[in-house]
Write an enzyme that holds these catalytic residues in place. Structure first.
Site: not given
Ligand code: CMP
Length: 140
Positions: A11, A51, A59, A87, A93, A104, A114, A117, A128
């Protein structure tokens, strides 16, 4: 165990701090392989589409603003159980709740910023990956 592919995004908070290499190293150390990778600056429309599942969340607008605030690195990770492995390596998250040694926890700044993704299930991974990459871009 099955070999899977999953979509990963590094990100804008991480590209801004020039720590994309450190983050990719975490994936590689965990046995995941980068089989496609591209730097991109998402448009508002792309962020909203990517998203869309979060459209009703409070948010959503801030998330899209953040995700378009700077470049990202989009990548496909491949490996055994890649979706769940990714993950695990990312952590929870919210960096405040993430286990020690996760990306993270070590790099995330906030629940929004964070750092990474990752797809959450086989169906979303396929969707995705297809959002950013064609089959020809993925070289295993
Ligand atoms: P990500 O895995 O990219 O999926 C959706 C993102 O929304 C999530 O990571 C967070 O960075 C972001 N987000 C911002 N605020 C929240 C929140 N309150 N709860 C969950 N996710 C949030």
């Amino acid at each position: 165990m099955a070999i899977e592919r999953t979509l990963s995004i590094i990100k804008p908070d991480a590209t801004r701090r020039n720590i994309t290499g450190a983050i990719v190293a975490r994936f590689e150390e965990a046995g995941l392989r980068v089989v496609a990778q591209r730097r991109a600056h998402l448009t508002q429309e792309q962020a909203e589409q990517f998203y869309a599942v979060h459209r009703e969340r409070a948010f959503f607008e801030d998330l899209c603003t953040f995700m378009t605030s700077g470049p990202v690195v989009v990548q496909v990770l491949e490996g055994e159980e890649a979706i769940s492995r990714n993950r695990e390596v990312m952590g929870a998250t919210n960096p405040a709740n993430a286990d020690e040694g996760t990306i993270r926890r070590d790099f995330g700044e906030s629940v929004e910023a964070n750092s990474v993704h990752g797809s959450d299930a086989p169906e979303t991974a396929a969707e995705e990956i297809g959002f950013f990459f064609s089959q020809i871009d993925i070289v295993g």
